[in-house]
Design a protein around this motif. Structure first.
Motif, PDB file in Angstrom:
ATOM      1  N   VAL A   1     -28.614 -27.767 -93.779  1.00 16.87           N
ATOM      2  CA  VAL A   1     -27.318 -28.248 -93.254  1.00 16.87           C
ATOM      3  C   VAL A   1     -27.560 -29.087 -92.001  1.00 16.87           C
ATOM      4  N   THR A   2     -28.400 -28.569 -91.084  1.00 12.38           N
ATOM      5  CA  THR A   2     -28.650 -29.266 -89.814  1.00 12.38           C
ATOM      6  C   THR A   2     -29.310 -30.616 -90.081  1.00 12.38           C
ATOM      7  N   THR A   3     -30.346 -30.630 -90.907  1.00 11.56           N
ATOM      8  CA  THR A   3     -31.103 -31.865 -91.171  1.00 11.56           C
ATOM      9  C   THR A   3     -30.210 -32.926 -91.826  1.00 11.56           C
ATOM     10  N   MET A   4     -29.440 -32.509 -92.844  1.00 10.67           N
ATOM     11  CA  MET A   4     -28.567 -33.473 -93.537  1.00 10.67           C
ATOM     12  C   MET A   4     -27.507 -34.025 -92.589  1.00 10.67           C
ATOM     13  N   THR A   5     -26.941 -33.125 -91.773  1.00 13.68           N
ATOM     14  CA  THR A   5     -25.885 -33.557 -90.835  1.00 13.68           C
ATOM     15  C   THR A   5     -26.430 -34.610 -89.891  1.00 13.68           C
ATOM     16  N   SER A   6     -27.647 -34.396 -89.350  1.00 16.04           N
ATOM     17  CA  SER A   6     -28.194 -35.369 -88.383  1.00 16.04           C
ATOM     18  C   SER A   6     -28.424 -36.717 -89.063  1.00 16.04           C
ATOM     19  N   HIS A   7     -28.920 -36.693 -90.305  1.00 16.47           N
ATOM     20  CA  HIS A   7     -29.119 -37.959 -91.038  1.00 16.47           C
ATOM     21  C   HIS A   7     -27.789 -38.672 -91.269  1.00 16.47           C
ATOM     22  N   LEU A   8     -26.765 -37.898 -91.655  1.00 12.38           N
ATOM     23  CA  LEU A   8     -25.453 -38.500 -91.958  1.00 12.38           C
ATOM     24  C   LEU A   8     -24.816 -39.094 -90.707  1.00 12.38           C
ATOM     25  N   LYS A   9     -25.108 -38.491 -89.532  1.00 16.05           N
ATOM     26  CA  LYS A   9     -24.564 -39.056 -88.291  1.00 16.05           C
ATOM     27  C   LYS A   9     -25.181 -40.427 -88.026  1.00 16.05           C
ATOM     28  N   GLU A  10     -26.479 -40.558 -88.317  1.00 21.63           N
ATOM     29  CA  GLU A  10     -27.132 -41.870 -88.158  1.00 21.63           C
ATOM     30  C   GLU A  10     -26.532 -42.881 -89.147  1.00 21.63           C
ATOM     31  N   ILE A  11     -26.349 -42.408 -90.402  1.00 22.24           N
ATOM     32  CA  ILE A  11     -25.764 -43.289 -91.438  1.00 22.24           C
ATOM     33  C   ILE A  11     -24.371 -43.753 -90.996  1.00 22.24           C
ATOM     34  N   SER A  12     -23.602 -42.809 -90.417  1.00 24.02           N
ATOM     35  CA  SER A  12     -22.241 -43.112 -89.961  1.00 24.02           C
ATOM     36  C   SER A  12     -22.261 -44.255 -88.958  1.00 24.02           C
ATOM     37  N   LYS A  13     -23.249 -44.225 -88.029  1.00 23.17           N
ATOM     38  CA  LYS A  13     -23.339 -45.287 -87.010  1.00 23.17           C
ATOM     39  C   LYS A  13     -23.606 -46.639 -87.661  1.00 23.17           C
ATOM     40  N   SER A  14     -24.525 -46.667 -88.641  1.00 22.55           N
ATOM     41  CA  SER A  14     -24.860 -47.960 -89.263  1.00 22.55           C
ATOM     42  C   SER A  14     -23.662 -48.515 -90.042  1.00 22.55           C
ATOM     43  N   ILE A  15     -22.857 -47.595 -90.644  1.00 23.62           N
ATOM     44  CA  ILE A  15     -21.659 -48.060 -91.370  1.00 23.62           C
ATOM     45  C   ILE A  15     -20.628 -48.603 -90.378  1.00 23.62           C
ATOM     46  N   GLU A  16     -20.473 -47.890 -89.272  1.00 28.45           N
ATOM     47  CA  GLU A  16     -19.506 -48.330 -88.247  1.00 28.45           C
ATOM     48  C   GLU A  16     -19.863 -49.702 -87.701  1.00 28.45           C
TER      49      GLU A  16
ATOM     50  N   HIS B   1     -25.476 -29.571-104.096  1.00 33.51           N
ATOM     51  CA  HIS B   1     -24.815 -30.863-104.384  1.00 33.51           C
ATOM     52  C   HIS B   1     -23.438 -30.925-103.726  1.00 33.51           C
ATOM     53  N   GLU B   2     -22.696 -29.824-103.883  1.00 32.76           N
ATOM     54  CA  GLU B   2     -21.346 -29.781-103.300  1.00 32.76           C
ATOM     55  C   GLU B   2     -21.426 -29.845-101.781  1.00 32.76           C
ATOM     56  N   LEU B   3     -22.461 -29.162-101.228  1.00 31.70           N
ATOM     57  CA  LEU B   3     -22.658 -29.187 -99.774  1.00 31.70           C
ATOM     58  C   LEU B   3     -22.872 -30.625 -99.299  1.00 31.70           C
ATOM     59  N   GLY B   4     -23.728 -31.363-100.053  1.00 28.59           N
ATOM     60  CA  GLY B   4     -24.004 -32.760 -99.694  1.00 28.59           C
ATOM     61  C   GLY B   4     -22.732 -33.593 -99.712  1.00 28.59           C
ATOM     62  N   MET B   5     -21.864 -33.339-100.712  1.00 27.46           N
ATOM     63  CA  MET B   5     -20.584 -34.075-100.811  1.00 27.46           C
ATOM     64  C   MET B   5     -19.683 -33.756 -99.622  1.00 27.46           C
ATOM     65  N   ASN B   6     -19.598 -32.438 -99.317  1.00 24.07           N
ATOM     66  CA  ASN B   6     -18.720 -32.016 -98.211  1.00 24.07           C
ATOM     67  C   ASN B   6     -19.192 -32.598 -96.878  1.00 24.07           C
ATOM     68  N   LEU B   7     -20.529 -32.609 -96.665  1.00 21.36           N
ATOM     69  CA  LEU B   7     -21.069 -33.152 -95.410  1.00 21.36           C
ATOM     70  C   LEU B   7     -20.802 -34.656 -95.320  1.00 21.36           C
ATOM     71  N   TRP B   8     -20.913 -35.357 -96.467  1.00 20.14           N
ATOM     72  CA  TRP B   8     -20.613 -36.808 -96.490  1.00 20.14           C
ATOM     73  C   TRP B   8     -19.124 -37.029 -96.143  1.00 20.14           C
TER      74      TRP B   8
END
Length: 732
Positions: free
Chosen positions: A73-88, A134-141
């Motif tokens: 959960v922690t690792t995926m969340t940190s990656h998604l935060k970086e992805i969020s910045k690039s999308i923004e 898989h569902e966790l990945g969707m929810n975190l996204w």
């Protein structure tokens, strides 16, 4: 074997303790965490998935599942935060492309991570009731990307802006739209509905509200409906291209409400182009479009039906009550048929043969046809005209079509017995004068009437045809038994059964001597071959063909009535006769004699007699001569009797009186039939039942029914109940 003792197997624990490296969990997780980073950074090609799977497997086996799950959960969340910045950071149109690309990457990464952690997914997660990988990945996204403060509103506005651009005619990247919308749908229906569909429907309602207001101010009804239809089709197409299929009903409901339901009344009543104008101008395409669009909204078709019905009733009422149009009965009925054809076509071509519209049309016609008491007479006159000459040279199929149309009008009549009275009179004249175009057509109509109203209705009409056939056979027999009559005048007699033919007052007249002799011979022959019968001559219904020679030797054959023949034959023995002398010699009733002299002395081209003084009317002091100057380009000249096509007022009253008299026994028979089966019944129910039973022939008047009940009570068929005066009992 059975005697051997059963052995009990037992698995024993290891003799020595297995010692796990205290830093095992940390080391193993570090390997897995590094792998997850590599997967997200697109460096997965160097990884050994088998080894990674074994490491994850061992962690779960050694009860470190919790560490593995929370680390994920922690690792995926940190990656998604970086992805969020690039999308923004993505500008303009690149925003959606970047979002889609990162979503693709995330899905691929998620697939690999799920494969590595398959054992945890299958054992640890169900036992601890945590969310699968898989569902966790969707929810975190969803939480870190779609619902991030800077992306959520921007994403919605971008999507709505693209839809607006497409609505205003611009071309957009539908493929990209489809991918983004699919992402929202994959994240769950609540995300799709909350983050896109609900705001999309609200914005759409506002858009179409404004657009419909603008259109209705500047367009006529036909153009407005075209635009509404186009918008509906566009929205349905939009759903197939990039929205969820379940959104179709919702968005079409929005368009229907804003563009059709909210403006229904205004569209139908639009001046110069609304429903009534479409009906008047036979605008089948516009009417069809209105039907299809209005069918989509509640009470839409009801509104169309109401306006159409009131329009048909109004125009029909004008048609049947306009004195100008009542002058020509044939034209009057033809207009009714044209009107019916017009609306039948509209219902077939534009209203999808809708039964409710057909019923509305039928009830409207029934309403206004019965507003005119002369409709039964006029329909019979129309049939008479068609079967006399109107159907000459017309194919059998077309004859059937015309007769079917007549039957359709006949069904609308409430007083079918009045039609029967007139039809019988007209049929009698056609048969006796030999003026019917086709016996097949006559019989075909009688079969149709029989199917519609039953045997009773047509039994007398069929009897008339039987009489005509029997009369032919009788005449063959008469001439066969009197061969000496071959050279003199020829007599053709039609013997009519009193009950079958319309009753005519029997008016005798003095026939010329030559004819009297023949008539007496026929009477003797007929009564000799038929016992127990009485013959009375109906001279007022007969015709004659006589040969005449005028002044300069020109010869003609005159087709005249029996009365006219009696008058003309007098001039063989006299050059001049006054009215009184003619009346005395022939004994023809005064009204008939005047009409007969008028037609021979006052009608141009048919004036075989001359009268003094010359005037249009016949006076009792007038004198008559043979008109020696009479000429005609035809050898055969038909001299008709001056007669009105429609009934005069006294004749009309007389027919109406006969109809009323004929109805009395029918009403009484219906009352007796009903009371016989029910034994006792109250007044209102008898009225209702009798009306229902007789409606196929006529609309029974409640006052007349009441009189017939009284008459039956007097004659001891019924009795009143002593306690309840409205209750009747049948007396056997």
């Amino acid at each position: 074997m059975s005697n051997q003792k059963k052995r009990n197997f037992q698995i024993e624990a290891f003799k020595h303790r297995v010692v796990v490296d205290p830093k095992y969990a940390e080391k193993t997780w570090n390997i897995l965490e590094h792998a997850i980073h590599e997967i997200y950074n697109h460096n997965a090609s160097g990884l050994s998935f088998e080894e990674l799977y074994r490491n994850a497997y061992n962690m779960v086996l050694h009860k470190f599942g919790d560490k593995l799950y929370s680390g994920l959960v922690t690792t995926m969340t940190s990656h998604l935060k970086e992805i969020s910045k690039s999308i923004e950071d993505a500008q303009g149109s690149l925003f959606l492309e970047e979002l889609h690309r990162k979503w693709d990457d995330h899905n691929k990464a998620l697939q690999m991570i799920r494969d590595i952690l398959m054992y945890m997914d299958r054992t640890y997660i169900p036992s601890t009731q945590k969310t699968p990988v898989h569902e966790l990945g969707m929810n975190l996204w969803r939480d870190n990307i779609i619902h991030s403060g800077k992306i959520q509103t921007r994403l919605l506005n971008t999507l709505l802006e693209l839809v607006l651009k497409e609505r205003t005619g611009e071309v957009i990247n539908r493929g990209l739209m489809r991918n983004i919308i699919k992402m929202l749908m994959d994240l769950g229906s609540s995300v799709y509905q909350g983050d896109f569909e609900r705001p999309f429907l609200e914005v759409s309602a506002e858009f179409y509200r404004g657009e419909s207001q603008k259109f209705i101010e500047c367009c006529d009804c036909g153009d407005y409906l075209k635009k509404a239809e186009r918008r509906l089709n566009e929205e349905m197409e939009r759903v197939t291209h990039y929205l969820d299929a379940q959104s179709e009903t919702k968005i079409t409901n929005v368009v229907e409400k804003e563009m059709i339901a909210n403006h229904m009344v205004r569209l139908i009543q639009m001046e110069n182009s609304g429903l009534v104008n479409m009906l008047l101008d036979d605008k089948y395409e516009d009417l069809g479009r209105m039907y299809v669009l209005f069918r989509r909204v509640q009470d839409g078709l009801l509104k169309i039906r109401e306006v159409m019905t009131s329009h048909i009733r109004e125009t029909g009422k004008q048609l049947v009550t306009d004195p100008e149009r009542l002058k020509d009965p044939v034209e009057f009925v033809q207009r009714l048929l044209d009107e019916k054809d017009k609306y039948d076509n509209i219902i077939t071509l534009s209203f999808n043969n809708d039964k409710t519209f057909q019923n509305a049309l039928n009830s409207s016609f029934e309403y206004f046809i019965n507003l005119n008491a002369r409709s039964p007479e006029f329909i019979s006159l129309f049939v008479d005209e068609k079967l006399r000459k109107g159907l000459k040279g017309v194919s059998e199929e077309d004859v059937e079509i015309i007769l079917d149309k007549v039957m359709m009008l006949f069904r609308y009549l409430q007083e079918k017995d009045v039609f029967e009275k007139y039809y019988k009179q007209h049929l009698a004249k056609r048969l006796l004068s030999g003026k019917t175009v086709s016996d097949d057509a006559e019989r075909s109509l009688i079969v149709k009437l029989k199917t519609e109203c039953g045997y009773q209705f047509t039994s007398k009409l069929e009897g008339m045809f039987t009489d005509m056939k029997t009369s032919q056979d009788t005449m063959h027999g008469f001439y066969a038994s009197h061969p000496e009559l071959g050279d003199g005048p020829t007599l053709t007699v039609q013997v009519l059964t009193t009950g079958s033919w319309p009753t005519q007052p029997s008016a005798t007249c003095n026939l010329p001597a030559e004819m009297s002799v023949l008539c007496e011979k026929f009477r003797a022959y007929y009564l000799g071959t038929h016992t127990g019968r009485r013959l009375s001559w109906q001279t007022n219904m007969g015709t004659a063909d006589i040969k005449a020679t005028f002044g300069k030797g020109q010869k003609h054959e005159l087709n005249v009535s029996t009365y006219q023949m009696c008058v003309l034959m007098l001039f063989n023995n006299a050059d001049r006769l006054n009215y009184k002398e003619i009346e005395q010699a022939t004994e023809i009733p005064a009204s008939d004699l005047k009409r007969c002299l008028q037609s021979m002395a006052c009608v141009k081209g048919k004036n075989v007699l001359r009268k003094e003084p010359m005037s249009k009317d016949i006076g009792e002091d007038d004198a008559f001569f043979v008109n020696d100057k009479f000429t005609s380009k035809f050898y055969k000249v038909k001299i008709g009797t001056v007669v009105a096509q429609k009934e005069s007022e006294p004749e009309k009253q007389e027919t109406r009186q006969r109809v009323e008299e004929d109805r009395k026994p029918q009403i009484e028979a219906a009352i007796v039939r009903i009371m016989k089966s029910r034994r006792q019944l109250d007044h209102n129910n008898i009225i209702a039942e009798v009306t229902k039973q007789l409606q196929s022939r006529f609309l029974a008047n409640p006052t007349e029914i009441k009189k017939r009940i009284e008459s039956l009570i007097e004659r001891d068929f019924l009795e009143r109940d002593n306690s309840d005066r409205k209750l009747y009992r049948y007396l056997a």
